[in-house]
Design a protein around this motif. Structure first.
Motif, PDB file in Angstrom:
ATOM      1  N   PRO A  27       0.808  -1.230   0.000  1.00 29.69           N
ATOM      2  CA  PRO A  27       0.000   0.000   0.000  1.00 29.69           C
ATOM      3  C   PRO A  27       0.838   1.275   0.000  1.00 29.69           C
ATOM      4  O   PRO A  27       0.470   2.259  -0.655  1.00 29.69           O
ATOM      5  CB  PRO A  27      -0.828  -0.116   1.278  1.00 29.69           C
ATOM      6  N   THR A  31       0.500   3.705  -3.162  1.00 27.20           N
ATOM      7  CA  THR A  31      -0.039   5.045  -2.897  1.00 27.20           C
ATOM      8  C   THR A  31       0.876   6.106  -3.476  1.00 27.20           C
ATOM      9  O   THR A  31       0.420   7.093  -4.074  1.00 27.20           O
ATOM     10  CB  THR A  31      -0.219   5.265  -1.386  1.00 27.20           C
ATOM     11  N   CYS A  32       2.166   5.913  -3.325  1.00 30.83           N
ATOM     12  CA  CYS A  32       3.121   6.864  -3.891  1.00 30.83           C
ATOM     13  C   CYS A  32       3.024   6.877  -5.416  1.00 30.83           C
ATOM     14  O   CYS A  32       2.978   7.953  -6.035  1.00 30.83           O
ATOM     15  CB  CYS A  32       4.541   6.502  -3.457  1.00 30.83           C
ATOM     16  N   PHE A 188      -0.857  12.506   2.373  1.00 30.00           N
ATOM     17  CA  PHE A 188      -0.412  11.213   1.856  1.00 30.00           C
ATOM     18  C   PHE A 188       1.108  11.172   1.722  1.00 30.00           C
ATOM     19  O   PHE A 188       1.737  10.160   2.014  1.00 30.00           O
ATOM     20  CB  PHE A 188      -1.071  10.942   0.499  1.00 30.00           C
TER      21      PHE A 188
END
Length: 473
Positions: A27, A31-32, A188
């Protein structure tokens, strides 16, 4: 008793079984990757509001998009090699931190110049973090099925991220502000920076040198070509600046290839292209985004300027395409071992070609459900089938020492393909709209259909390249 009997011979210690990666590793990396990719399109829907607030000119506005993708694509090879030399986890964290800080700066920008500077800084951070995402997946997920699943999800983020960016940009622009499309990266990004050092293992690094001459000539070469095509859209191919930029780009890229054959530590080892399937996969990673960016760019303009959609409606219009891409990525780990890459790539590129050809029939009266939804679904399913196996093909057999360079080359071709492809298709659009064909709206749509025709040629070439695949995954 003999001395040998009295002495117990040492037993060999059992080999340590590597511990499975923490459940947060994938994840974090995905996500990056999603954050980096969607920023290529997240500002697309917001451009009219950015222009009115910061005073961009019509020609200067395109640099809100181009500044990011050009720097991202141009420095990816350098970022990939930097990860191999200085540590992939460290480079990943530094890149994510730079990207996060630049996103905050862009959200606070009070002038056009400051926003462009922030987008350039975002591109630098993305170029550092991007190649290490693939390299960390390859080094972390060593079991075959886990690696295929991780790479398939990575491809899903890479292909669907463009469409998700349009959806997210529409939501944030309509509900909050265009600045929120940049601010959303901050939490994030901070989470990625903090969690990576704790949960993501750092693969071993090796001593070598960075290929700075290669980085210089490669980046300026690509930039010159993109500028040449962008400039030709408004000034034509007879313009001296257009011709000079084109000549400079070709010369610099020729110098780049010469340098890469002679230096000891090239940014992009040409041996990566020696294997037939891997070379074909690289080519299609270049061609696919060329066509996809035309869909995102021109359909965004069609929906808002011709069909009268609001920013939020435009974002949701791309949702079916993004869903198709993501769902197909979930099936790839099951389909790839069963059928191999060739049938999937052929089916995917054929569907993409059909979708783009369908778009060439657009008129000013075309509705979303009658003329747009069908092509979008074909493009979504086609991209999911065609692109998801490519990263598996490329990374499955690459040597560990070249994992960062291989990932950098993959993402470079993807980003440069998208940037250069958009510049080329804008040139086609510009040539088609110089001679009015009816009302302004009809002239605009005629230019769009000309660009879609050129994109269909690109996807057809991608289909021919897919015919050369031979090895089963």
């Amino acid at each position: 008793m003999t001395e040998r009997t009295l002495r117990a011979e040492p037993r060999p210690e059992p080999a340590e079984t590597p511990s499975p990666p923490h459940r947060l590793v994938l994840p974090i990396i995905l996500t990056c990757q999603l954050m980096l990719i969607l920023d290529a399109t997240v500002m697309n829907v917001a451009l009219p509001r950015v222009q009115s607030e910061l005073g961009f000119t019509d020609t200067g506005l395109s640099w809100v998009m181009t500044a990011y993708s050009l720097v991202f694509g141009g420095l990816l090879l350098l970022g990939g090699r930097a990860g191999d030399l200085f540590g992939r986890r460290r480079t990943f964290v530094v890149g994510a931190a730079v990207f996060t800080a630049a996103s905050l700066l862009g959200g606070l920008a009070g002038s056009a110049e400051l926003l462009i500077a922030a987008r350039v800084a975002q591109g630098v951070g993305a170029a550092l973090a991007g190649p290490s995402t693939l390299a960390l997946i390859t080094s972390t997920f060593t079991e075959a099925k886990a690696r295929v699943r991780a790479l398939a999800l990575f491809s899903a983020m890479s292909s669907s991220g463009f469409a998700i960016g349009l959806l997210l940009g529409g939501l944030l622009t309509e509900w909050i502000s265009w600045r929120a499309a940049l601010y959303i990266n901050v939490p994030f990004g901070l989470a990625i920076v903090l969690l990576t050092s704790r949960y993501v293992a750092d693969p071993p690094r090796r001593r070598a040198r960075l290929d700075l001459p290669g980085a210089f000539t490669g980046t300026l070469g690509v930039g010159s070509l993109v500028f040449a095509f962008t400039h030709a859209a408004s000034h034509g191919w007879g313009d001296m600046i257009t011709l000079g930029s084109l000549a400079a780009g070709v010369t610099l890229l020729a110098a780049f290839l010469t340098i890469e054959t002679r230096v000891r530590e090239p940014l992009i080892p040409l041996r990566l292209f020696a294997e037939r399937d891997r070379a074909a996969a690289y080519v299609n990673f270049f061609l696919g985004p060329m066509a996809m960016m035309s869909i995102f760019f021109f359909l965004t303009q069609f929906l808002q300027d011709i069909a009268g959609f609001a920013a939020l409606e435009t974002g949701f219009a791309f949702l079916p395409m993004a869903v198709c891409m993501f769902l197909l990525s979930r099936l790839i780990p099951k389909l790839l071992p069963r059928f191999g890459p060739k049938p999937l790539a052929l089916a995917g590129t054929a569907l993409m070609t059909g979708g783009v050809v369908w778009l060439t029939t657009l008129t000013t009266d075309s509705g979303y459900f009658s003329h747009l939804l069908g092509p979008m679904l074909l493009m979504g399913v086609g991209a999911g089938l065609a692109f998801s196996p490519l990263s598996v093909i490329i990374m499955a057999t690459v040597p560990t020492d070249d994992a960062g360079a291989a990932g950098g080359a993959l993402q470079t071709l993807q980003q440069v393909g998208a940037t250069l492809g958009l510049a080329i298709l804008i040139t086609v659009f510009g040539a088609a709209t110089r001679t009015p064909s009816g009302s302004p709206a009809e002239t605009t749509v005629a230019g769009m259909t000309a660009a879609f025709t050129a994109a269909a040629v690109v996807t057809a070439v991608s289909f021919l390249v897919a015919l050369t695949f031979r090895r089963r995954a």
